[in-house]
Design a protein around this motif. Structure first.
Motif, PDB file in Angstrom:
ATOM      1  N   GLY A  56       1.913   0.830  -4.016  1.00  0.00           N
ATOM      2  CA  GLY A  56       1.096  -0.476  -4.404  1.00  0.00           C
ATOM      3  C   GLY A  56       1.802  -1.142  -5.804  1.00  0.00           C
ATOM      4  N   TYR A  63      -2.126  -7.504  -1.384  1.00  0.00           N
ATOM      5  CA  TYR A  63      -2.120  -6.897  -2.559  1.00  0.00           C
ATOM      6  C   TYR A  63      -2.908  -5.540  -1.892  1.00  0.00           C
ATOM      7  CZ  TYR A  63      -1.407 -11.376  -5.512  1.00  0.00           C
ATOM      8  OH  TYR A  63      -1.203 -12.099  -5.782  1.00  0.00           O
ATOM      9  N   PRO A  64      -2.679  -4.706  -2.654  1.00  0.00           N
ATOM     10  CA  PRO A  64      -3.261  -2.826  -2.811  1.00  0.00           C
ATOM     11  C   PRO A  64      -4.493  -2.897  -2.482  1.00  0.00           C
ATOM     12  CG  PRO A  64      -2.115  -3.076  -4.917  1.00  0.00           C
ATOM     13  CD  PRO A  64      -1.654  -4.257  -3.528  1.00  0.00           C
ATOM     14  N   ALA A 118      -4.247  -2.144   2.402  1.00  0.00           N
ATOM     15  CA  ALA A 118      -4.212  -3.753   1.516  1.00  0.00           C
ATOM     16  C   ALA A 118      -4.332  -5.263   2.324  1.00  0.00           C
ATOM     17  CB  ALA A 118      -2.341  -4.012   1.529  1.00  0.00           C
ATOM     18  N   GLN A 120      -7.472   5.503  -5.087  1.00  0.00           N
ATOM     19  CA  GLN A 120      -6.777   5.751  -4.259  1.00  0.00           C
ATOM     20  C   GLN A 120      -5.794   5.082  -3.191  1.00  0.00           C
ATOM     21  OE1 GLN A 120      -4.956   8.655  -3.574  1.00  0.00           O
ATOM     22  NE2 GLN A 120      -5.703   9.852  -5.258  1.00  0.00           N
ATOM     23  N   VAL A 121      -4.976   4.408  -2.946  1.00  0.00           N
ATOM     24  CA  VAL A 121      -4.359   2.949  -2.333  1.00  0.00           C
ATOM     25  C   VAL A 121      -5.423   3.310  -0.675  1.00  0.00           C
ATOM     26  CG1 VAL A 121      -2.695   1.907  -1.243  1.00  0.00           C
ATOM     27  CG2 VAL A 121      -2.720   2.605  -3.490  1.00  0.00           C
ATOM     28  N   ARG A 122      -5.987   2.565   0.062  1.00  0.00           N
ATOM     29  CA  ARG A 122      -6.692   2.863   1.054  1.00  0.00           C
ATOM     30  C   ARG A 122      -6.511   1.734   2.377  1.00  0.00           C
ATOM     31  NH1 ARG A 122      -8.233   7.323   1.068  1.00  0.00           N
ATOM     32  NH2 ARG A 122      -9.822   8.230  -0.436  1.00  0.00           N
ATOM     33  N   PHE A 126      -7.749  -0.767  -3.590  1.00  0.00           N
ATOM     34  CA  PHE A 126      -7.697   0.692  -4.118  1.00  0.00           C
ATOM     35  C   PHE A 126      -9.346   1.037  -4.298  1.00  0.00           C
ATOM     36  CE2 PHE A 126      -3.914  -0.804  -6.364  1.00  0.00           C
ATOM     37  CZ  PHE A 126      -3.098  -0.101  -6.538  1.00  0.00           C
ATOM     38  N   PHE A 161       0.425  -1.458  -0.202  1.00  0.00           N
ATOM     39  CA  PHE A 161      -0.162   0.052   0.228  1.00  0.00           C
ATOM     40  C   PHE A 161       1.098   0.977  -0.119  1.00  0.00           C
ATOM     41  CE2 PHE A 161       0.211  -1.634   4.611  1.00  0.00           C
ATOM     42  CZ  PHE A 161       0.782  -0.917   5.283  1.00  0.00           C
TER      43      PHE A 161
END
Length: 390
Positions: A84, A109-110, A120, A116-118, A112, A81
């Motif tokens: 990414g 795994y990230p 994982a 935006q990455v929130r 999204f 995260f």
């Protein structure tokens, strides 16, 4: 909603997480656990409610298998995260609540949301048994390789011992041949010569008495003289055969003329008896003296090469080329005979070829054979020359 539908179906994601055997948890941007399924909590030795809100790296991923600290910045889960970057790892461990650890394979795994990455999502599974099986397989492989290497070394040692025994046996045979040749020459040869002299003397005396004997005894005298002359011829043949046997046992020409003269003599003797033409070329330092054992090996190999030509080649011409190149002696015998398939010279029953190669190998040399049906045969001895002392 259908009247018979149960409440469990209202949360299919939660049902899936609860039923899977793999561990699954989610973390936010601070690395805090936002959810974990029962299987995941059970694997790390906690209750699900105890894990929520905990920093998962600090809780279960804080150290390597050897106990050394695992820095947060190096953690692939957090990189999912932060950068990414998804990952799949099977070379690390997770730690349990009781302080023990287990080999783990995990994927991070990230997550999204609107680009935006929130956080994982991490899935993991205990691979202790798989690692143990891999270790057992690796250990078995190493043990097998060690046993193969040990057996290979034993075979190499046994082969070296066999070759040393063969070389020692050949040396003993040559010494015995030398002894027998000397005894045959000194004892049997001398006796045959003396016997021939006595027979010659008897024949001469019978001839001298022809003038003094009575006419009636003429037939008896002629018979006796005929017997003496026949005995003389038989003795001459015996002397020739004794000489041949002596040469076969111990070629005295090696002692009298050295290796180079002996090789040329042997070639001339061969083509004369085989009624073939000889093309002879020798370019060596004839002042160089090889050690007796090496000279005998070269001479015996040359004899076997010529013997092969005589037995199998049906050749009209034999080319012999002997030369030095660098610190190696090369002896080449080539014929224009019928040739043979290469397999014929690699047969386990080709004892003459095996003998030549073993003799050469004992002195660090080789015997190479090139032959094809209808194209003749080329036999090439290469042997390192001994270093000349300064």
């Amino acid at each position: 909603m259908h009247p018979t539908e149960t409440p469990a179906w209202r949360d299919p994601l939660g049902l899936m997480l609860a039923s899977t055997g793999e561990g699954v948890f989610g973390v936010d941007l601070d690395g805090l656990c936002v959810f974990i399924n029962p299987a995941g909590a059970r694997m790390i030795g906690w209750q699900p409610e105890q894990v929520l809100g905990q920093n998962m790296h600090v809780l279960t991923h804080h150290a390597h298998a050897d106990g050394t600290h695992y820095p947060l910045d190096d953690c692939p889960i957090y990189n999912a995260f932060r950068r990414g970057e998804p990952c799949r790892i099977d070379s690390e461990v997770f730690w349990r609540a009781d302080g023990s650890h287990f080999a783990v394979e995990y994927s991070s795994y990230p997550v999204f949301d609107q680009g935006q990455v929130r956080g994982a999502v991490v899935t993991f599974v205990d691979i202790t048994e798989r690692k143990q099986a891999e270790e057992a397989l690796h250990q078995a492989k190493n043990e097998l390789e060690a046993r193969v290497a040990e057996r290979t070394q034993e075979l190499a040692t046994a082969l070296q011992q066999v070759r040393e025994l063969a070389a020692w046996s050949e040396a003993v045979r040559e010494e015995e041949r030398t002894r027998i040749a000397r005894e045959v020459h000194d004892e049997l040869g001398s006796l045959l010569v003396a016997l021939k002299m006595d027979v010659g003397w008897l024949d001469k005396r019978l001839s001298e008495q022809e003038q003094r004997e009575m006419e009636a005894a003429q037939a008896m005298r002629d018979t006796m003289r005929g017997k003496c002359q026949n005995m003389g011829r038989l003795i001459e043949n015996a002397v020739v055969n004794v000489g041949r046997i002596i040469t076969d046992l111990r070629p005295s020409i090696l002692d009298h003329q050295g290796l180079w003269g002996a090789l040329e003599w042997q070639a001339q003797e061969f083509v004369q008896s085989a009624e073939q033409q000889l093309q002879w070329c020798m370019a060596v330092d004839e002042q160089r003296q090889l050690p007796e054992a090496m000279a005998m090996a070269v001479f015996r190999i040359f004899q076997e090469m010529l013997s092969n030509v005589g037995r199998h080649a049906q050749a009209r011409t034999v080319d012999v080329d002997i030369f030095e190149r660098g610190e190696w002696l090369h002896l080449v015998v080539e014929d224009d005979g019928i040739g043979a398939l290469p397999q014929a010279f690699e047969s386990p029953q080709a004892y003459g070829i095996l003998g030549m190669r073993e003799r050469a190998r004992h002195f660090g040399g080789t015997v190479d054979i090139d032959s094809q049906p209808g194209r003749g045969t080329r036999m090439h001895l290469s042997m390192p020359l001994p270093q000349v002392s300064a």
